[in-house]
Every structure is written in C-alpha cells, then in structure tokens.
Write a protein that holds these residues in place. Structure first.
Motif, short mmCIF file in Angstrom:
data_model
loop_
_atom_site.label_atom_id
_atom_site.label_comp_id
_atom_site.label_asym_id
_atom_site.label_seq_id
_atom_site.Cartn_x
_atom_site.Cartn_y
_atom_site.Cartn_z
N GLU A 82 10.68 -3.74 5.11
CA GLU A 82 9.49 -4.63 5.57
C GLU A 82 9.42 -5.84 5.36
OE1 GLU A 82 6.24 -3.68 1.80
OE2 GLU A 82 8.18 -2.29 1.99
N TYR A 83 10.26 -6.72 4.80
CA TYR A 83 10.21 -8.02 4.79
C TYR A 83 10.85 -8.69 6.21
CZ TYR A 83 9.36 -7.93 -0.34
OH TYR A 83 8.97 -7.55 -1.44
N HIS A 192 2.75 -12.62 0.84
CA HIS A 192 2.17 -11.42 0.15
C HIS A 192 2.33 -10.23 0.90
CE1 HIS A 192 -1.37 -11.77 2.98
NE2 HIS A 192 -1.39 -13.10 2.70
N ASP A 193 1.99 -9.12 0.29
CA ASP A 193 2.09 -7.89 1.10
C ASP A 193 0.79 -7.77 1.92
OD1 ASP A 193 4.54 -7.07 -0.27
OD2 ASP A 193 3.21 -5.83 -1.73
N GLU A 194 0.85 -6.74 2.84
CA GLU A 194 -0.27 -6.38 3.71
C GLU A 194 -1.29 -5.77 2.71
OE1 GLU A 194 -2.01 -7.25 6.55
OE2 GLU A 194 -0.22 -6.74 7.59
N PHE A 195 -2.59 -6.40 3.18
CA PHE A 195 -3.99 -5.46 2.43
C PHE A 195 -4.68 -4.82 3.51
CE2 PHE A 195 -2.67 -8.50 -0.89
CZ PHE A 195 -3.47 -8.52 -2.07
N VAL A 237 -5.85 -22.25 -0.95
CA VAL A 237 -4.94 -21.25 -1.14
C VAL A 237 -4.71 -20.46 0.31
CG1 VAL A 237 -4.57 -19.08 -2.35
CG2 VAL A 237 -5.48 -20.79 -3.44
N ASN A 238 -3.41 -20.41 0.76
CA ASN A 238 -3.44 -19.59 2.06
C ASN A 238 -4.23 -20.23 3.05
OD1 ASN A 238 -1.15 -18.51 0.70
ND2 ASN A 238 -1.79 -16.35 1.19
N VAL A 244 1.72 -12.80 5.54
CA VAL A 244 2.53 -11.69 5.35
C VAL A 244 4.08 -11.83 5.95
CG1 VAL A 244 3.01 -9.15 5.81
CG2 VAL A 244 0.42 -9.87 5.22
N ILE A 245 4.10 -12.29 6.95
CA ILE A 245 5.31 -12.47 7.75
C ILE A 245 6.01 -13.83 7.22
CG2 ILE A 245 6.57 -12.71 9.96
CD1 ILE A 245 4.33 -11.23 11.16
#
Length: 403
Positions: A82-83, A192-195, A237-238, A244-245
């Motif tokens: 998934e990365y 980060h992972d998808e939320f 921050v971000n 995600v990508i």
C-alpha cells in the motif's frame, strides 16, 4: 539586530535518502569482500522501481545487487504494498559496469601512499560551538527530531507513521554574538496512514507531535539547548494537510541530491560533490571527512570558535593543491598561519586519509541518513565507524598553537 537561520533534514524514508542508503549499502558489500574495490554507485528510485548504475573495479567481489537493494528497503520500513513502493515487489535494474581505465590509472599505484586523488575538486569541513557535536544548531535539531520520529515509528509507539518525513528548524541568533537565542519555527512533515477523516487525521498528528515527539526531542537535549524552546515557537505540522503518498511513490529519489542535509545545513560551505556510493579513493568523500576532522579539532582545541577548512585536489595527484582556513575572525592567529600549520602537522594525501580513518572498511550505510557529521564515533565488530569525528588531535593542536 537578531537574525534567523534555517536548516532542514530528511528521514531515512525520504526518496533521495532511500537512494543514498542503497548506494552506500552496495558500496559496503563490495568493500566487505574486497577492501581495494573502486566503486562509484548511483541509485534512482520511483514508484515500484529501483535503477542502480555506476562503475566498479574489483578482482574478486561479487555482490548480489537484488538482495542488497531489497534488504535496504526493508530495513528502512517500506514493507507494505500500500506504500506504492516496497522491498518485496519493486523492480530492480542494475547497469553497473567496469570502472574506466583512465580513472583507475590515477588511483591505483604500486606505492600505495602515492595514490592520486580520484578526481579534481574542493571539499569543505566546518565546525562551531553551537552544539556538543560542534555542528550548526538548526541542522543538529532537525536531525535529532527526525531520529526521535524514526525511533517512535520503528518501535510502533505511533502506529500510523510511514517512513518518509522532513523537518526544518529556524533558530533566532543574537546579531552581535552569533549565539542562539531561541527556537523560532519548527516545520515537520511526516508521512502517515490514511484516516477516515482528513480533519481528524491532521488534528491527531499535530497532537502527537506536540505531546509525544517534541517532548521526547527536548528531553534528549543538553539543558542549555532545551532552554531554547519557549512557549512562543511556531509549529507547522504537515502544512499541506495530508501526507499519505510519500517515499519513492510520491517523488523520485536520486543519490547525492541531499548534500546540504549530509553536511552542515547550509551554514558551512559545500564543494558540490556527493558522498554516497563512492569509495574513499574519491576525495569528494574522504577529503570532506578529513576537512571536517581538522575543523572540529581546531574548534575543540580553542584555536577558533568557528572554522571552515577547504582542501582542494587534482586528479591523479596525491598532495592537495591548496589548504584554506576561515575562522570568521575568531582564530588565535591569522587564518593563513593556521592553514600552514595544518599542512605541516597532517598528512592530507588520499591514502593517508584512508588509512587514518579506516575508510576501506564497510562503514558507509550508517552515514547515508541523518548526516555524515556530528555523529558519535563507535566500534562494531572490531570496525571503527565515524572516525573522522574523533577529537584525538586536540592536544597536538593546543601544543602547536601554544594554548
């Protein structure tokens, strides 16, 4: 008037650093099998693909490029499909070929000590008293923040973190003394992972950075540096809102594209040559390590409180063509005199540098993330790592300069 100075760092999962680590891991494997190997290895990586190229001269080393590449990617943490880039499924193309005989003749001699430089060029080393590691403060903090973040990711404490990240510190300095006053702005972008919700995601990540990551960083610092963090610093921050990508799936990576991160964060000069993937006959690497060693020992000895050392070479010629010192007005004597004393005290021929720091050993993969300088020297399996960071010429320099 006070001023701001900014430096950035990137994590081991940044695509350019993935490329650097692959190149240096390949170099290490050649040197593990053949300490005399001559290697210039560069890596390109993108979504689902790694391309390795370059030139090698070795009589007997055989390196399984596929295995080294996949092991390196796995160690960094790209282990999930998934990365968009992962150690198991990415394609790997190798176009490594034999080193040019025209280059090889300049760096291979019967008399080892007459070995010429592997290329022309100038290399810089820098040191200052901002930090215990004699490194510029903004870069020091950027590296340390990302290492804290990496530790938290690897131990699973914050489960949604992915490998790619960037940090940036803007530090306020006193315009008269050039001493740090406070941390002004911090920028941290972390993959980060998808939320389920972008808004909830951003709120959670910023909360964890404020309550877990930054306190962990500050607690790791000497008291005088921890005191630079007041309640007024700006934190981003971000800033795009979502990350995600990332990694090679989000941007291409290329060896040697983070040379300011590798060195002094823009505070000291850089000669332009990259380090990773190059064996120590290339003075881009070995002479840069020697220049840092000289600058750091000069500052630690009290010869200057800030120091830049430049070494310059001609391809195939052993002795440096010039040695330059800039103490920014802090030296105990004129800079030209410091430079002249260095030439008399230290053997700066490439073979002597390689011998002094043990540069034919497989020591390079750890240098390829979080900087080549300001690292703690250590011994593992009988091999010395980061020997150019040792302060073992301080007494010699103090005696020479009457300190």
């Amino acid at each position: 008037m006070n001023y701001l100075f900014t430096s950035e760092s990137v994590s081991e999962g940044h695509p350019d650093k993935v490329a650097d680590q692959i190149s240096d891991s390949i170099l290490d494997e050649f040197l593990r099998q053949d300490p005399e190997a001559k290697v210039a290895c560069e890596t390109f990586c993108t979504a689902g693909l790694v391309v390795v190229g370059g030139e090698v001269a070795s009589e007997h080393a055989y390196v399984d490029i596929q295995k080294v590449v996949r092991d390196t990617i796995s160690r960094i943490g790209y282990t999930k499909a998934e990365y968009g880039f992962d150690a198991t499924s990415c394609g790997i193309i190798s176009t490594i070929h034999e080193q040019s005989a025209d280059i090889n003749r300049g760096v291979v001699r019967e008399d080892e000590m007459s070995q010429g430089a592997g290329d022309q060029g100038m290399m810089f080393g820098y040191a200052c008293k901002n930090t215990p590691d004699y490194m510029p403060l903004a870069l020091y903090l950027s590296h340390r923040l990302l290492r804290v973040l990496s530790d938290i990711r690897h131990n699973g404490e914050i489960a949604y973190l992915r490998p790619d990240a960037k940090a940036q510190f803007s530090v306020e300095f006193d315009g008269k003394t050039n001493k740090p006053v406070r941390v002004h702005t911090i920028v941290l972008s972390t993959q980060h992972d998808e939320f389920d919700s972008d808004e909830a995601m951003h709120e959670r990540i910023e909360k964890d950075v404020r309550e877990i990551v930054l306190p962990r960083l500050i607690a790791s610092l000497p008291a005088e540096l921890a005191a630079l963090f007041d309640d007024k610093f700006i934190l981003h921050v971000n800033p795009t809102g979502k990350f995600v990508i990332g990694g090679p799936a989000g941007d291409t990576g290329l060896t040697g594209r983070k040379i300011i991160v590798d060195t002094y964060g823009g505070r000291g000069a850089h000669g332009g040559g990259a380090f990773s993937g190059k064996d120590p006959s290339k003075v881009d690497r070995s002479a840069a390590y020697a220049a840092r060693y000289l600058a750091k020992n000069l500052v630690a000895a009290g010869v200057a409180s800030e120091c830049l050392v430049q070494l310059a070479y001609a391809i195939g010629v052993a002795e440096p063509v010039s040695v330059y010192v800039n103490s920014y007005g802090t030296g105990v004597c004129p800079d030209a005199e410091i430079a002249a004393k260095l030439r008399g005290l230290f053997d700066l021929r490439p073979a002597a540098i390689v011998r002094k720091f043990g540069l034919k050993n497989p020591i390079y993969a750890p240098t390829a993330a979080y900087g080549h300088f300001g690292r703690e020297p250590y011994v593992k399996d009988g091999i010395q790592f980061f020997a150019w960071e040792k302060l073992d010429s301080v007494d010699l320099l103090k005696k020479e300069f009457g300190l």
